[in-house]
Design a protein around this motif. Structure first.
Motif, PDB file in Angstrom:
ATOM      1  N   VAL A   4      -5.915  43.017 -11.853  1.00 54.77           N
ATOM      2  CA  VAL A   4      -5.821  42.038 -10.756  1.00 54.77           C
ATOM      3  C   VAL A   4      -7.085  42.329  -9.569  1.00 54.77           C
ATOM      4  O   VAL A   4      -7.666  41.506  -9.279  1.00 54.77           O
ATOM      5  CB  VAL A   4      -4.666  41.689 -10.118  1.00 54.77           C
ATOM      6  CG1 VAL A   4      -4.759  40.646  -9.153  1.00 54.77           C
ATOM      7  CG2 VAL A   4      -3.568  41.276 -11.152  1.00 54.77           C
ATOM      8  N   LEU A   5      -6.973  43.501  -9.234  1.00 54.42           N
ATOM      9  CA  LEU A   5      -7.935  43.808  -8.020  1.00 54.42           C
ATOM     10  C   LEU A   5      -9.216  43.989  -8.622  1.00 54.42           C
ATOM     11  O   LEU A   5     -10.364  43.518  -7.684  1.00 54.42           O
ATOM     12  CB  LEU A   5      -7.439  45.282  -7.553  1.00 54.42           C
ATOM     13  CG  LEU A   5      -6.404  45.483  -6.761  1.00 54.42           C
ATOM     14  CD1 LEU A   5      -5.994  46.883  -6.337  1.00 54.42           C
ATOM     15  CD2 LEU A   5      -6.395  44.777  -5.445  1.00 54.42           C
ATOM     16  N   GLU A   6      -9.499  44.215  -9.806  1.00 54.40           N
ATOM     17  CA  GLU A   6     -10.791  44.395 -10.562  1.00 54.40           C
ATOM     18  C   GLU A   6     -11.237  42.682 -10.562  1.00 54.40           C
ATOM     19  O   GLU A   6     -12.620  42.549 -10.291  1.00 54.40           O
ATOM     20  CB  GLU A   6     -10.788  45.022 -11.823  1.00 54.40           C
ATOM     21  CG  GLU A   6     -12.217  45.197 -12.243  1.00 54.40           C
ATOM     22  CD  GLU A   6     -12.040  45.866 -13.813  1.00 54.40           C
ATOM     23  OE1 GLU A   6     -13.009  45.943 -14.482  1.00 54.40           O
ATOM     24  OE2 GLU A   6     -11.168  46.442 -14.232  1.00 54.40           O
ATOM     25  N   PHE A  12     -14.443  37.481  -5.450  1.00 56.03           N
ATOM     26  CA  PHE A  12     -14.723  37.567  -3.898  1.00 56.03           C
ATOM     27  C   PHE A  12     -16.043  38.161  -3.521  1.00 56.03           C
ATOM     28  O   PHE A  12     -15.919  39.171  -3.073  1.00 56.03           O
ATOM     29  CB  PHE A  12     -13.489  37.826  -3.391  1.00 56.03           C
ATOM     30  CG  PHE A  12     -12.385  36.829  -3.506  1.00 56.03           C
ATOM     31  CD1 PHE A  12     -12.313  35.736  -2.737  1.00 56.03           C
ATOM     32  CD2 PHE A  12     -11.292  37.344  -4.498  1.00 56.03           C
ATOM     33  CE1 PHE A  12     -11.074  34.873  -2.876  1.00 56.03           C
ATOM     34  CE2 PHE A  12     -10.070  36.308  -4.538  1.00 56.03           C
ATOM     35  CZ  PHE A  12     -10.147  35.117  -3.998  1.00 56.03           C
ATOM     36  N   GLN A  13     -17.221  37.593  -4.222  1.00 50.95           N
ATOM     37  CA  GLN A  13     -18.291  38.306  -3.514  1.00 50.95           C
ATOM     38  C   GLN A  13     -19.270  36.876  -3.175  1.00 50.95           C
ATOM     39  O   GLN A  13     -18.925  35.884  -3.425  1.00 50.95           O
ATOM     40  CB  GLN A  13     -19.100  38.753  -4.885  1.00 50.95           C
ATOM     41  CG  GLN A  13     -18.391  39.856  -5.693  1.00 50.95           C
ATOM     42  CD  GLN A  13     -19.402  40.346  -7.006  1.00 50.95           C
ATOM     43  OE1 GLN A  13     -20.661  40.047  -7.096  1.00 50.95           O
ATOM     44  NE2 GLN A  13     -18.484  40.957  -7.978  1.00 50.95           N
ATOM     45  N   ILE A 354     -10.043  37.158 -17.630  1.00 49.56           N
ATOM     46  CA  ILE A 354      -9.119  36.239 -17.784  1.00 49.56           C
ATOM     47  C   ILE A 354      -8.445  35.950 -16.356  1.00 49.56           C
ATOM     48  O   ILE A 354      -8.243  34.939 -15.855  1.00 49.56           O
ATOM     49  CB  ILE A 354      -7.946  36.431 -18.855  1.00 49.56           C
ATOM     50  CG1 ILE A 354      -8.678  36.584 -20.108  1.00 49.56           C
ATOM     51  CG2 ILE A 354      -6.760  35.628 -18.652  1.00 49.56           C
ATOM     52  CD1 ILE A 354      -9.149  35.426 -20.843  1.00 49.56           C
ATOM     53  N   TYR A 355      -8.335  36.928 -15.702  1.00 53.06           N
ATOM     54  CA  TYR A 355      -7.416  36.855 -14.148  1.00 53.06           C
ATOM     55  C   TYR A 355      -8.793  36.453 -13.354  1.00 53.06           C
ATOM     56  O   TYR A 355      -8.266  35.753 -12.456  1.00 53.06           O
ATOM     57  CB  TYR A 355      -7.051  38.243 -13.856  1.00 53.06           C
ATOM     58  CG  TYR A 355      -5.971  38.441 -14.438  1.00 53.06           C
ATOM     59  CD1 TYR A 355      -4.748  37.826 -13.652  1.00 53.06           C
ATOM     60  CD2 TYR A 355      -5.638  39.780 -15.363  1.00 53.06           C
ATOM     61  CE1 TYR A 355      -3.396  38.421 -14.356  1.00 53.06           C
ATOM     62  CE2 TYR A 355      -4.435  40.025 -15.811  1.00 53.06           C
ATOM     63  CZ  TYR A 355      -3.304  39.282 -15.492  1.00 53.06           C
ATOM     64  OH  TYR A 355      -1.940  39.602 -15.989  1.00 53.06           O
ATOM     65  N   ALA A 356      -9.833  36.588 -13.667  1.00 53.67           N
ATOM     66  CA  ALA A 356     -11.045  36.201 -12.730  1.00 53.67           C
ATOM     67  C   ALA A 356     -11.273  34.644 -12.883  1.00 53.67           C
ATOM     68  O   ALA A 356     -11.362  33.860 -11.872  1.00 53.67           O
ATOM     69  CB  ALA A 356     -12.215  36.666 -13.037  1.00 53.67           C
ATOM     70  N   VAL A 357     -10.912  34.239 -14.293  1.00 58.69           N
ATOM     71  CA  VAL A 357     -10.910  32.614 -14.457  1.00 58.69           C
ATOM     72  C   VAL A 357      -9.761  31.967 -13.668  1.00 58.69           C
ATOM     73  O   VAL A 357      -9.817  30.993 -13.148  1.00 58.69           O
ATOM     74  CB  VAL A 357     -10.856  32.481 -16.123  1.00 58.69           C
ATOM     75  CG1 VAL A 357     -10.636  30.940 -16.310  1.00 58.69           C
ATOM     76  CG2 VAL A 357     -12.262  33.046 -16.940  1.00 58.69           C
TER      77      VAL A 357
END
Length: 503
Positions: A4-6, A12-13, A354-357
């Motif tokens: 999740v942190l990755e 969040f860039q 997937i978590y980024a999506v």
């Protein structure tokens, strides 16, 4: 937790956030122009994504789509010109609220409940993707046939006034849907020798004609009554929606859940979800007679549904690589180009993507609130334009939108023909919405019926043999029989006049 942190580090860039903001503004602009749909916004952005990393590329499409679906409500509410097909489901109520000086309440409801529906759909996408996708895969042509018939039955419920007029409108739309070569034999039907009509009646020019051009014609014919409605000030939008949420919590939840479930069915999408949710809202409302006269209840449920469906459509796309709608069909192509092969293995091999999506989905639906508020405030300028100037501008946008579909003058001709038809229909109190529903679902109805009959070797019983199909079929037939049953019950309870002799 590390995954999740990755994923958060990928999203969040500054560059990714700037891409999301620009995509949101672009989606808001495209969705607000009648004829330029959310699908078109997605298609226009695909070449841009070739030069991006996977996360900003997907963020571009997700954000633009979410904004475009909401933004379609803006011209629908202010000018009775739905920006997207999903907005057409409740445009009658939204525009009636504008005429009553309640445009900001209507737009605020669309904004807030679209955002809530999108967030709900994203939560379901995160938690239930594999389970819902498994159910979606069990839908064959038999299940889709009954789902479409159920959607068409909504015409009776969404029509203001007599159901018979709604059916007349529905049959007009279904007839228009039969024009062309969209049949198993590939035989031209009702084309009258026109090569252009062989491709069928294009939905977007027809919708623009029925809603927007008919309004322009009415504005020029009834000039004395064409006064501009009060413009939205942008104040108190969220305060009004807090009251609506307290009053209609069940409707918001039901619309979000129904939209997500329908969106998860391959080929369904936000359009069908909005229509069915609006009909369900009217069916179970305590005040169904208010629908179509400027009642916010339908906007709450259908508004939550269309953005819930957008999130739901990603469930089969991510889990099995099966597009849930035309937008995710484009997205799957982008995923493959970026080396993200959709399917069960992507959850194991690239979980951080997937978590980024998922994070992008949540971010897009949260950003919709401030950006949508700015769009509503800027929409105030539209209604301040005098009608004699506004109508030609509207007509110009109609022509551009109809031409842009296939870069064809024939789209403009279709728009004008359906504009006259829409004007004549409304002059005779025949509602337009069911005709749009017939146009949208007609080809799908024919395709699934013929496919099912070929599979079943001509046996109608096959439509009830599969568990889900049988349940949908019985439910649809029960809806048809309910009005007849109520009529018989009312006749049975009718009191006998005192002067009539008893037998």
């Amino acid at each position: 937790m590390s995954t999740v942190l990755e994923a958060a580090g990928l999203v969040f860039q500054p560059y990714v956030l700037a891409v999301i903001f620009c995509s949101a503004a672009f989606g808001m602009f495209v969705g607000a122009i009648p004829g330029l749909t959310a699908t078109m916004a997605t298609a226009l952005l695909v070449p841009v994504t070739f030069f991006m990393e996977p996360v900003p590329a997907i963020a571009t499409i997700v954000t633009a789509t979410a904004m475009a679906i909401f933004a379609g409500d803006i011209p629908g509410t202010l000018l009775r010109m739905p920006g997207t097909p999903a907005s057409a489901a409740y445009v009658q109520d939204a525009y009636a609220m504008t005429r009553q000086g309640r445009s900001e309440e209507a737009l605020g409801a669309s904004l807030v409940f679209s955002s809530l529906g999108g967030i709900f759909g994203t939560i379901v996408l995160i938690t239930c993707s594999p389970v819902l996708a498994e159910i979606a895969l069990k839908f064959s042509s038999f299940e889709y046939f009954w789902l479409v018939v159920l959607g068409l039955s909504c015409a009776v419920f969404i029509s203001p006034g007599a159901p018979s007029r709604g059916l007349i409108s529905l049959f007009i739309g279904l007839f228009a849907a039969t024009i062309g070569l969209e049949n198993p034999a590939g035989v031209p039907r009702y084309t009258f020798g026109s090569v252009e009509l062989m491709a069928g009646v294009q939905f977007i020019p027809a919708m623009i004609g029925l809603f927007a051009v008919s309004e322009v014609i009415r504005g020029f014919i009834h000039r004395t009554s064409a006064e501009a409605p009060p413009a939205p000030s942008g104040k108190g939008i969220f305060r009004q929606q807090a009251a609506n949420l307290r009053k209609y919590p069940l409707q918001a939840l039901r619309g979000s859940a129904l939209g997500t479930a329908i969106g998860a069915l391959p080929g369904a999408g936000a359009d069908i979800a909005a229509w069915i949710s609006y009909a369900v809202s009217k069916k179970f409302s305590k005040t169904p007679k208010k629908f179509g006269t400027g009642h916010v209840e339908g906007l709450v449920e259908a508004g939550a549904s269309n953005n819930g469906a957008m999130s739901g459509a990603w469930i089969p796309a991510l889990v099995f690589g099966i597009p849930g709608d035309s937008i995710t069909a484009i997205v799957i192509g982008v995923l493959y180009i970026k080396g993200l092969n959709p399917g069960p293995m992507i959850f194991i091999t690239q979980p951080q993507m997937i978590y980024a999506v998922f994070m992008v989905f949540l971010l897009a639906n949260i950003m919709m609130l401030p950006l949508g508020w700015l769009a509503i405030k800027s929409a105030r300028q539209v209604l301040s334009i005098p009608t004699r100037i506004l109508m030609p501008i509207i007509l110009m946008f109609c022509i551009v939108g109809s031409f842009a579909i296939n870069n064809s003058v024939f789209g403009i001709m279709l728009m004008l023909v359906f504009g006259v038809i829409g004007f004549l229909m409304e002059e005779n109190d025949i509602p337009i919405a069911p005709a749009i529903l017939g146009l949208v679902l007609g080809p799908m109805l024919e395709q699934n019926f013929v496919t099912s009959m070929i599979k079943a070797d001509g046996s109608f019983l096959a439509f009830f043999e599969r568990p889900i199909a049988g349940g949908l079929g019985l439910f649809t037939i029960a809806i048809w029989m309910l009005p007849l049953l109520l009529i018989f019950l009312r006749r049975g309870k009718r009191p006998v006049p005192a002067d009539m002799p008893e037998s």
